[in-house]
Design an enzyme around this catalytic site. Structure first.
Site, short mmCIF file in Angstrom:
data_model
loop_
_atom_site.label_atom_id
_atom_site.label_comp_id
_atom_site.label_asym_id
_atom_site.label_seq_id
_atom_site.Cartn_x
_atom_site.Cartn_y
_atom_site.Cartn_z
N THR A 1 88.11 34.72 -12.77
CA THR A 1 89.49 35.04 -12.24
C THR A 1 89.89 34.23 -11.08
O THR A 1 88.97 33.73 -10.31
CB THR A 1 89.46 36.48 -12.04
OG1 THR A 1 89.32 37.18 -13.24
CG2 THR A 1 90.84 37.08 -11.39
N VAL B 1 93.85 45.93 -20.51
CA VAL B 1 94.53 45.52 -19.16
C VAL B 1 93.49 45.61 -18.08
O VAL B 1 92.86 46.55 -17.88
CB VAL B 1 95.67 45.77 -18.96
CG1 VAL B 1 96.39 45.51 -17.46
CG2 VAL B 1 96.77 45.63 -19.87
N1 ASP Z 1 88.84 41.48 -12.79
C1 ASP Z 1 89.12 40.69 -13.82
C2 ASP Z 1 89.43 41.64 -14.80
O1 ASP Z 1 88.74 42.62 -15.19
C3 ASP Z 1 88.09 40.04 -14.43
C4 ASP Z 1 87.14 38.97 -13.43
O2 ASP Z 1 87.63 39.36 -12.07
O3 ASP Z 1 86.29 38.48 -13.66
O4 ASP Z 1 90.22 41.57 -15.85
#
Ligand code: ASP
Length: 288
Positions: free
Chosen positions: A155, A184
């Site tokens: 992300t 989501v």
């Molecule tokens: N936080 C993000 C989600 O759960 C994924 C990530 O940060 O890797 O969609």
């Protein structure tokens, strides 16, 4: 004295270790993160607003193609890409977000336009994609091959302080690899993965979103500052220790404070990150 400015970005936290990241890939990511931070800092020096700068920084990270956001996003369980993003302006606590969008190339820009052009905060799915088309935003190349999960998370996010004392935060993601269609995460949820409030803090999180949602982590940190008078680093550490970790949550967060201090915190082996703080000090890192 000049007004402080600061920028911090991340490219995700996860099981990122020297043994599973070849040095040439690490160098490539570090160089990219550095260039994004340097560009963002220059824009802040030129007097651009924190809101614009976090959008520009996240757009560059979405376009990189090797983070799990925008062009590099990983597929869900149906083999489709569904993207989430949010942006928040700490000056007036206006916010915009999109979730489960498939067509837009830069979800962060769509999130900003949701904030600026609609009375809403969060628009999802087809409704959001049709706004992207109506506003003639560049669309994703849906024919491009999907990445084969090159990085464990990935992300992206940015937080900034501008010359005028404004804080802003932005986060964009393809979510968790193999997620169910329609799932989501925390990134587009204000107060979970993204939050900014002038005078307090700007935050962008990464990690297993379900735990960040259940901990309302970003807002929990802001609330500790507001109601408890904690220092920013204490607030972040305590929120991880007392809220996220007892649930089993893993991930990380980046923060910028009203004085231009930058903070990184993660309980995973690594987090792609870079920053330039009020003293002009540059940091780029991946591992602990
Ligand atoms: N936080 C993000 C989600 O759960 C994924 C990530 O940060 O890797 O969609």
């Amino acid at each position: 004295m000049a007004q402080p400015i600061a920028i911090a970005i991340h490219g995700g936290a996860g099981n990122i270790r020297p043994e599973n990241l070849p040095p040439e890939k690490a160098q490539k990511v570090e160089a990219y993160l550095r260039s994004v931070v340097e560009e963002a800092y220059t824009l802040l020096q030129q007097g651009r607003m924190a809101l614009e700068v976090v959008e520009i920084a996240v757009r560059r990270l979405e376009d990189a193609g090797f983070f799990n956001a925008g062009a590099g996003a990983v597929p869900n369980a149906r083999g489709e890409v569904e993207l989430d993003a949010a942006i928040m302006d700490g000056h007036n606590r206006r916010a915009g977000a999109v979730a489960a969008v498939k067509k837009v190339r830069n979800p962060i820009t769509l999130a900003r336009l949701v904030m600026e052009r609609t009375p809403h905060v969060l628009i999802v799915g087809q409704g959001a994609d049709s706004l992207a088309q109506a506003w003639e935003l560049p669309l994703r190349n849906e024919a491009a091959p999907l990445p084969e999960v090159p990085w464990s998370y990935g992300t992206v996010g940015a937080v900034a302080l501008d010359k005028y004392g404004n804080l802003a935060a932005a986060t964009s993601t393809g979510g968790i690899t193999g997620k169910m269609a329609g799932r989501v995460g925390d990134s587009p949820l204000i107060g979970a993965g993204t939050y900014a409030e002038n005078g307090l803090i700007a935050l962008s999180a990464t990690g297993q979103g379900e735990y960040f949602i259940r901990s309302v982590l970003a807002y929990d940190i802001a609330a500790r500052l507001r109601y408890q008078g904690s220092s920013p680093s204490q607030a972040i550490q305590e929120a991880f220790r007392d809220r996220l970790e007892p649930l089993g949550g893993q991930g990380g967060i980046i923060a910028v404070t009203p004085t231009g201090e930058v903070l990184f915190h993660f309980n995973t082996p690594g987090m792609y990150r870079a920053s330039k703080d009020a003293r002009g000090q540059l940091t780029v890192g991946i591992f602990r």
